[in-house]
Design a protein around this motif. Structure first.
Motif, PDB file in Angstrom:
ATOM      1  N   ALA A  26       0.825  -1.212   0.000  1.00 43.51           N
ATOM      2  CA  ALA A  26       0.000   0.000   0.000  1.00 43.51           C
ATOM      3  C   ALA A  26       0.859   1.262   0.000  1.00 43.51           C
ATOM      4  O   ALA A  26       0.589   2.210  -0.741  1.00 43.51           O
ATOM      5  N   ALA A  27       1.893   1.267   0.807  1.00 35.22           N
ATOM      6  CA  ALA A  27       2.763   2.446   0.884  1.00 35.22           C
ATOM      7  C   ALA A  27       3.553   2.629  -0.406  1.00 35.22           C
ATOM      8  O   ALA A  27       3.700   3.759  -0.899  1.00 35.22           O
ATOM      9  N   LYS A  30       1.697   4.150  -3.423  1.00 33.11           N
ATOM     10  CA  LYS A  30       1.488   5.601  -3.337  1.00 33.11           C
ATOM     11  C   LYS A  30       2.663   6.374  -3.927  1.00 33.11           C
ATOM     12  O   LYS A  30       2.529   7.558  -4.236  1.00 33.11           O
ATOM     13  N   TYR A  34       7.651   5.480  -9.719  1.00 30.75           N
ATOM     14  CA  TYR A  34       8.821   5.602  -8.858  1.00 30.75           C
ATOM     15  C   TYR A  34      10.080   5.366  -9.690  1.00 30.75           C
ATOM     16  O   TYR A  34      10.268   4.291 -10.248  1.00 30.75           O
ATOM     17  N   ASN A  59       2.569   4.365   5.479  1.00 30.41           N
ATOM     18  CA  ASN A  59       1.229   4.050   5.016  1.00 30.41           C
ATOM     19  C   ASN A  59       0.246   4.655   5.997  1.00 30.41           C
ATOM     20  O   ASN A  59       0.228   4.273   7.168  1.00 30.41           O
ATOM     21  N   ASP A  60      -0.525   5.623   5.541  1.00 30.38           N
ATOM     22  CA  ASP A  60      -1.503   6.324   6.390  1.00 30.38           C
ATOM     23  C   ASP A  60      -0.863   6.876   7.664  1.00 30.38           C
ATOM     24  O   ASP A  60      -1.408   6.744   8.766  1.00 30.38           O
ATOM     25  N   LYS A 140       2.544   1.549 -12.168  1.00 35.82           N
ATOM     26  CA  LYS A 140       1.343   0.724 -12.076  1.00 35.82           C
ATOM     27  C   LYS A 140       0.818   0.505 -13.479  1.00 35.82           C
ATOM     28  O   LYS A 140       0.808   1.424 -14.305  1.00 35.82           O
TER      29      LYS A 140
END
Length: 141
Positions: A26-27, A30, A34, A59-60, A140
């Motif tokens: 998840a991190a 984001k 990259y 992450n968050d 992605k």
């Protein structure tokens, strides 16, 4: 599983995220796209790494720690080491690997696995070994 395109040294690889490392995945997602430089590992065997210094993957708002960690990645496994005994880094195994630093054996989060193009990893690894730092791009799909 999410699929990523990894481009380096004129080769394109397809990787899938690992469900056993949800915080790391998840991190990292984001951060996409990259772009970094990869260099050859010094202690780990047949692999390339992205040195990240004191970088903290979050992450968050929470710093990503260890999950699904291993010291023995297989060809095509990509690890994230969150730092501690050595600097933060990404490791891409292209052959026999035992993840380590000058402080000794390490373990990193296995969060990506190359599923297409794996047969070209050795060529990338040898190019990095003999020609030095090379660009790498994670996107992605």
């Amino acid at each position: 599983m999410t699929r990523l395109r990894i481009t380096s040294c004129g080769h394109v690889f397809i990787a899938e995220t690992n469900p056993d490392a949800p915080q790391t995945v998840a991190a990292f997602l984001k951060l996409l796209p990259y772009r970094q430089k990869i260099i050859h590992v010094r202690w780990s065997g047949e692999g390339c790494w992205v040195p990240l210094g004191e970088f903290k993957l979050e992450n968050d708002g929470a710093v990503v720690g260890f999950e699904n960690h291993t010291s023995h990645p297989s060809v095509g496994d990509i690890l994230f080491y969150p730092g501690g005994y050595s600097e933060t880094e990404l490791l891409i195994a292209y052959g026999s690997c035992c993840f380590a630093s000058k402080m000794g054996q390490l373990a990193g989060n296995h969060f990506l696995t190359i599923v297409e193009g794996k047969e070209n990893l050795r060529e990338v690894g040898l190019k990095v070994l003999w020609e030095g730092a090379q660009d790498v791009l994670f996107e992605k799909i």
